[in-house]
Design a protein around this motif. Structure first.
Motif, mmCIF file in Angstrom:
data_model
loop_
_atom_site.group_PDB
_atom_site.id
_atom_site.type_symbol
_atom_site.label_atom_id
_atom_site.label_comp_id
_atom_site.label_asym_id
_atom_site.label_seq_id
_atom_site.Cartn_x
_atom_site.Cartn_y
_atom_site.Cartn_z
ATOM 1 N N ALA A 47 30.645 64.457 29.552
ATOM 2 C CA ALA A 47 32.038 64.164 29.903
ATOM 3 C C ALA A 47 32.119 62.928 30.805
ATOM 4 O O ALA A 47 32.990 62.070 30.624
ATOM 5 C CB ALA A 47 32.671 65.367 30.593
ATOM 6 N N GLU A 48 31.203 62.837 31.760
ATOM 7 C CA GLU A 48 31.206 61.677 32.648
ATOM 8 C C GLU A 48 30.790 60.414 31.903
ATOM 9 O O GLU A 48 31.310 59.333 32.168
ATOM 10 C CB GLU A 48 30.296 61.919 33.848
ATOM 11 N N LYS A 49 29.856 60.541 30.975
ATOM 12 C CA LYS A 49 29.480 59.378 30.167
ATOM 13 C C LYS A 49 30.672 58.907 29.330
ATOM 14 O O LYS A 49 30.885 57.704 29.174
ATOM 15 C CB LYS A 49 28.300 59.716 29.257
ATOM 16 N N GLY A 50 31.435 59.843 28.821
ATOM 17 C CA GLY A 50 32.631 59.484 28.063
ATOM 18 C C GLY A 50 33.646 58.755 28.916
ATOM 19 O O GLY A 50 34.269 57.788 28.466
ATOM 20 N N VAL A 51 33.815 59.206 30.148
ATOM 21 C CA VAL A 51 34.739 58.531 31.069
ATOM 22 C C VAL A 51 34.241 57.121 31.364
ATOM 23 O O VAL A 51 35.027 56.163 31.382
ATOM 24 C CB VAL A 51 34.907 59.346 32.368
ATOM 25 N N LEU A 52 32.945 56.969 31.570
ATOM 26 C CA LEU A 52 32.395 55.644 31.861
ATOM 27 C C LEU A 52 32.553 54.701 30.671
ATOM 28 O O LEU A 52 32.867 53.515 30.849
ATOM 29 C CB LEU A 52 30.925 55.757 32.257
ATOM 30 N N VAL A 53 32.350 55.206 29.466
ATOM 31 C CA VAL A 53 32.559 54.381 28.269
ATOM 32 C C VAL A 53 34.021 53.957 28.175
ATOM 33 O O VAL A 53 34.333 52.790 27.891
ATOM 34 C CB VAL A 53 32.112 55.132 26.998
ATOM 35 N N ALA A 54 34.930 54.878 28.436
ATOM 36 C CA ALA A 54 36.355 54.552 28.383
ATOM 37 C C ALA A 54 36.728 53.518 29.446
ATOM 38 O O ALA A 54 37.467 52.568 29.159
ATOM 39 C CB ALA A 54 37.190 55.812 28.558
ATOM 40 N N VAL A 55 36.206 53.683 30.648
ATOM 41 C CA VAL A 55 36.490 52.723 31.725
ATOM 42 C C VAL A 55 35.971 51.343 31.347
ATOM 43 O O VAL A 55 36.664 50.332 31.516
ATOM 44 C CB VAL A 55 35.877 53.207 33.066
ATOM 45 N N TYR A 56 34.758 51.287 30.819
ATOM 46 C CA TYR A 56 34.173 49.998 30.430
ATOM 47 C C TYR A 56 35.006 49.327 29.341
ATOM 48 O O TYR A 56 35.331 48.141 29.447
ATOM 49 C CB TYR A 56 32.736 50.192 29.951
ATOM 50 N N LEU A 57 35.343 50.085 28.300
ATOM 51 C CA LEU A 57 36.080 49.492 27.180
ATOM 52 C C LEU A 57 37.487 49.067 27.572
ATOM 53 O O LEU A 57 37.968 48.004 27.145
ATOM 54 C CB LEU A 57 36.113 50.460 26.000
ATOM 55 N N VAL A 58 38.158 49.861 28.383
ATOM 56 C CA VAL A 58 39.514 49.488 28.822
ATOM 57 C C VAL A 58 39.461 48.246 29.709
ATOM 58 O O VAL A 58 40.270 47.323 29.551
ATOM 59 C CB VAL A 58 40.193 50.676 29.541
ATOM 60 N N THR A 59 38.495 48.201 30.626
ATOM 61 C CA THR A 59 38.378 47.030 31.488
ATOM 62 C C THR A 59 38.031 45.789 30.683
ATOM 63 O O THR A 59 38.557 44.704 30.936
ATOM 64 C CB THR A 59 37.320 47.264 32.569
ATOM 65 N N LEU A 60 37.155 45.946 29.708
ATOM 66 C CA LEU A 60 36.803 44.816 28.849
ATOM 67 C C LEU A 60 38.021 44.335 28.066
ATOM 68 O O LEU A 60 38.265 43.128 27.950
ATOM 69 C CB LEU A 60 35.678 45.203 27.897
ATOM 70 N N ALA A 61 38.808 45.259 27.548
ATOM 71 C CA ALA A 61 40.009 44.883 26.798
ATOM 72 C C ALA A 61 41.021 44.179 27.706
ATOM 73 O O ALA A 61 41.617 43.170 27.315
ATOM 74 C CB ALA A 61 40.634 46.119 26.153
ATOM 75 N N VAL A 62 41.215 44.698 28.909
ATOM 76 C CA VAL A 62 42.159 44.081 29.842
ATOM 77 C C VAL A 62 41.680 42.694 30.257
ATOM 78 O O VAL A 62 42.467 41.736 30.294
ATOM 79 C CB VAL A 62 42.385 44.993 31.072
ATOM 80 N N ALA A 63 40.391 42.552 30.560
ATOM 81 C CA ALA A 63 39.858 41.244 30.964
ATOM 82 C C ALA A 63 39.956 40.238 29.826
ATOM 83 O O ALA A 63 40.306 39.072 30.048
ATOM 84 C CB ALA A 63 38.409 41.388 31.422
ATOM 85 N N THR A 64 39.668 40.674 28.616
ATOM 86 C CA THR A 64 39.762 39.775 27.464
ATOM 87 C C THR A 64 41.208 39.380 27.195
ATOM 88 O O THR A 64 41.506 38.210 26.924
ATOM 89 C CB THR A 64 39.149 40.439 26.222
#
Length: 109
Positions: A47-64
């Motif tokens: 569950a925590e790995k899933g949250v970390l993946v979501a945080v990474y992908l959302v931040t990457l999308a926002v930064a891009t």
């Protein structure tokens, strides 16, 4: 096969946008590789790995999305920092937050 195709297309990106864009592409690829190795190597609940993946992908999308409207040559360093470093920093921050929360809940039990 996909990696070979990607490596063959890299010069086309350089011809289309100038060779400076390769720095951003390699920085993004390195950041993604570092993230994947980190998520797979660190023993965390799924569950925590899933949250970390979501945080990474959302931040990457926002930064891009944020960097998409900026002129590249003038803001090259800022764009590289935002795309390469922001996702890693937010993911590490989220991991530390979840670790502190898990530690606090274990102490109270």
């Amino acid at each position: 096969m996909g990696l070979l195709l990607l490596l063959l297309l890299l010069p086309m990106w350089a011809f289309a946008h100038g060779e400076e864009v390769l720095t951003t592409v390699f920085l993004l690829a390195g950041s993604l590789l570092l993230f994947l190795v980190g998520v797979l190597a660190v023993p965390l609940p799924y569950a925590e790995k899933g949250v970390l993946v979501a945080v990474y992908l959302v931040t990457l999308a926002v930064a891009t999305y944020w960097a998409n409207g900026l002129p590249y040559r003038i803001n090259m360093a800022l764009i590289n920092w935002a795309i390469g470093l922001a996702p890693v920093l937010t993911t590490v921050s989220a991991a530390l937050f979840m670790w502190a929360r898990r530690k606090k809940s274990n102490v109270q039990e």
